[in-house]
Design an enzyme around this catalytic site. Structure first.
Site, PDB file in Angstrom:
ATOM      1  CD  GLU A   1      75.364  20.442  -3.019  1.00 32.21           C
ATOM      2  OE1 GLU A   1      74.732  21.372  -2.474  1.00 32.21           O
ATOM      3  OE2 GLU A   1      75.474  20.319  -4.245  1.00 32.21           O
TER       4      GLU A   1
ATOM      5  CG  ASN B   1      74.530  16.776   9.403  1.00 36.47           C
ATOM      6  OD1 ASN B   1      73.994  16.122  10.306  1.00 36.47           O
ATOM      7  ND2 ASN B   1      74.027  17.915   8.951  1.00 36.47           N
TER       8      ASN B   1
ATOM      9  CB  ALA C   1      67.846  24.328  10.132  1.00 34.44           C
ATOM     10  CB  VAL C   2      64.573  21.120  13.450  1.00 28.47           C
ATOM     11  CG1 VAL C   2      63.713  21.071  14.704  1.00 28.47           C
ATOM     12  CG2 VAL C   2      63.801  20.570  12.251  1.00 28.47           C
TER      13      VAL C   2
ATOM     14  CE1 TYR D   1      67.624  15.870   4.077  1.00 30.45           C
ATOM     15  CE2 TYR D   1      69.985  15.751   4.421  1.00 30.45           C
ATOM     16  CZ  TYR D   1      68.814  16.473   4.409  1.00 30.45           C
ATOM     17  OH  TYR D   1      68.838  17.815   4.718  1.00 30.45           O
TER      18      TYR D   1
HETATM   19  C1  COA Z   1      69.076  17.194  10.774  1.00 33.11           C
HETATM   20  C2  COA Z   1      67.865  17.871  11.459  1.00 33.11           C
HETATM   21  C3  COA Z   1      67.190  18.790  10.437  1.00 33.11           C
HETATM   22  C4  COA Z   1      66.893  16.778  11.912  1.00 33.11           C
HETATM   23  O1  COA Z   1      65.749  17.417  12.472  1.00 33.11           O
HETATM   24  P1  COA Z   1      64.752  16.655  13.487  1.00 33.11           P
HETATM   25  O2  COA Z   1      63.462  17.395  13.498  1.00 33.11           O
HETATM   26  O3  COA Z   1      65.435  16.415  14.761  1.00 33.11           O
HETATM   27  O4  COA Z   1      64.590  15.252  12.729  1.00 33.11           O
HETATM   28  P2  COA Z   1      63.444  14.159  12.970  1.00 33.11           P
HETATM   29  O5  COA Z   1      63.010  14.195  14.399  1.00 33.11           O
HETATM   30  O6  COA Z   1      62.406  14.303  11.930  1.00 33.11           O
HETATM   31  O7  COA Z   1      64.291  12.832  12.750  1.00 33.11           O
HETATM   32  C5  COA Z   1      64.058  11.960  11.662  1.00 33.11           C
HETATM   33  C6  COA Z   1      65.170  10.921  11.604  1.00 33.11           C
HETATM   34  O8  COA Z   1      66.436  11.539  11.324  1.00 33.11           O
HETATM   35  C7  COA Z   1      67.468  10.833  12.022  1.00 33.11           C
HETATM   36  N1  COA Z   1      68.053  11.699  13.042  1.00 33.11           N
HETATM   37  C8  COA Z   1      67.659  12.944  13.395  1.00 33.11           C
HETATM   38  N2  COA Z   1      68.483  13.429  14.343  1.00 33.11           N
HETATM   39  C9  COA Z   1      69.393  12.482  14.594  1.00 33.11           C
HETATM   40  C10 COA Z   1      70.515  12.397  15.457  1.00 33.11           C
HETATM   41  N3  COA Z   1      70.850  13.413  16.273  1.00 33.11           N
HETATM   42  N4  COA Z   1      71.268  11.277  15.426  1.00 33.11           N
HETATM   43  C11 COA Z   1      70.968  10.262  14.609  1.00 33.11           C
HETATM   44  N5  COA Z   1      69.902  10.266  13.756  1.00 33.11           N
HETATM   45  C12 COA Z   1      69.136  11.373  13.756  1.00 33.11           C
HETATM   46  C13 COA Z   1      66.804   9.657  12.679  1.00 33.11           C
HETATM   47  O9  COA Z   1      66.810   8.591  11.750  1.00 33.11           O
HETATM   48  C14 COA Z   1      65.400  10.180  12.887  1.00 33.11           C
HETATM   49  O10 COA Z   1      64.446   9.189  13.031  1.00 33.11           O
HETATM   50  P3  COA Z   1      64.132   8.615  14.528  1.00 33.11           P
HETATM   51  O11 COA Z   1      63.913   9.805  15.413  1.00 33.11           O
HETATM   52  O12 COA Z   1      62.929   7.774  14.294  1.00 33.11           O
HETATM   53  O13 COA Z   1      65.365   7.848  14.909  1.00 33.11           O
HETATM   54  C15 COA Z   1      68.322  18.678  12.717  1.00 33.11           C
HETATM   55  O14 COA Z   1      69.142  17.856  13.514  1.00 33.11           O
HETATM   56  C16 COA Z   1      69.053  19.958  12.399  1.00 33.11           C
HETATM   57  O15 COA Z   1      68.436  21.013  12.207  1.00 33.11           O
HETATM   58  N6  COA Z   1      70.387  19.872  12.348  1.00 33.11           N
HETATM   59  C17 COA Z   1      71.217  21.057  12.051  1.00 33.11           C
HETATM   60  C18 COA Z   1      71.020  21.517  10.623  1.00 33.11           C
HETATM   61  C19 COA Z   1      71.284  20.414   9.624  1.00 33.11           C
HETATM   62  O16 COA Z   1      72.203  19.617   9.765  1.00 33.11           O
HETATM   63  N7  COA Z   1      70.464  20.403   8.547  1.00 33.11           N
HETATM   64  C20 COA Z   1      70.621  19.467   7.463  1.00 33.11           C
HETATM   65  C21 COA Z   1      71.585  20.054   6.492  1.00 33.11           C
HETATM   66  S1  COA Z   1      71.834  19.004   5.079  1.00 33.11           S
END
Ligand code: COA
Length: 152
Positions: free
Chosen positions: A104, A109, A71-72, A116
């Site tokens: 999972e 999401n 998570a971020v 991934y």
């Molecule tokens: C999923 C999560 C960890 C991504 O974190 P992040 O630091 O924003 O991700 P990144 O900036 O490294 O993004 C990498 C790629 O992921 C995809 N991505 C990330 N957020 C996205 C969004 N809101 N919509 C679509 N694609 C997305 C894109 O392909 C992105 O690449 P790009 O920015 O070049 O398009 C974050 O949204 C989060 O914490 N979500 C809630 C918790 C969660 O769902 N965790 C995963 C559980 S399995």
């Protein structure tokens, strides 16, 4: 991840998931689970101090790296932080001899699934009604050749 990061990590978890881990779960993983590996992402403030903005936990299960959570902080998303966390974790798991990685993810999401997919994970299965809050399905995603992916 260090003990002093635990409060921030728990806060990020609560901001990120409808079913966050219990407050003491990260402490257990950090201090008591020998098969856990944990990292945080930290950004530097103007005064040079660090702020924890993301975290990842991986379980080492025989030769499989299981991504337990990632998570971020909502204020810091879309800056490549999850990408850096996942890359770091996968490289270290490959170095430790893990051959595959799995996780999972909620079927809805799409953000996480896109992340991934970028790393080469593929959907290999579905657990129906896996999430207790809304009975949503979990997709099982696997990176079948972690050693090759970690070198890429
Ligand atoms: C999923 C999560 C960890 C991504 O974190 P992040 O630091 O924003 O991700 P990144 O900036 O490294 O993004 C990498 C790629 O992921 C995809 N991505 C990330 N957020 C996205 C969004 N809101 N919509 C679509 N694609 C997305 C894109 O392909 C992105 O690449 P790009 O920015 O070049 O398009 C974050 O949204 C989060 O914490 N979500 C809630 C918790 C969660 O769902 N965790 C995963 C559980 S399995």
């Amino acid at each position: 991840m260090r003990i002093e990061d635990l409060a921030a990590v728990h806060q990020i978890d609560c901001l990120s998931f409808s079913l966050p881990w219990p407050a003491n779960a990260f402490r257990y993983e950090l201090l008591e689970n020998p098969n856990s590996r944990l990292w945080v992402a930290e950004i530097e403030r103007d005064d040079g101090t660090g702020v924890v903005v993301g975290a990842i936990v991986v379980w080492l299960v025989v030769d499989e790296a299981h991504i337990a959570t990632l998570a971020v902080h909502p204020d810091y998303r879309r800056h490549g932080i999850a990408t850096q966390l996942l890359r770091t974790a996968l490289r270290e798991c490959a170095r430790l001899g893990m051959r595959t990685a799995t996780l999972e993810v909620r079927a809805s999401n799409l953000a996480a699934q896109a992340l991934y997919h970028k790393f080469g994970f593929e959907v290999v299965g579905r657990r129906r009604g896996y999430y207790q809050d809304n009975q949503e399905d979990a997709l099982i995603m696997t990176l079948s050749d972690l050693q090759a992916a970690a070198c890429a």
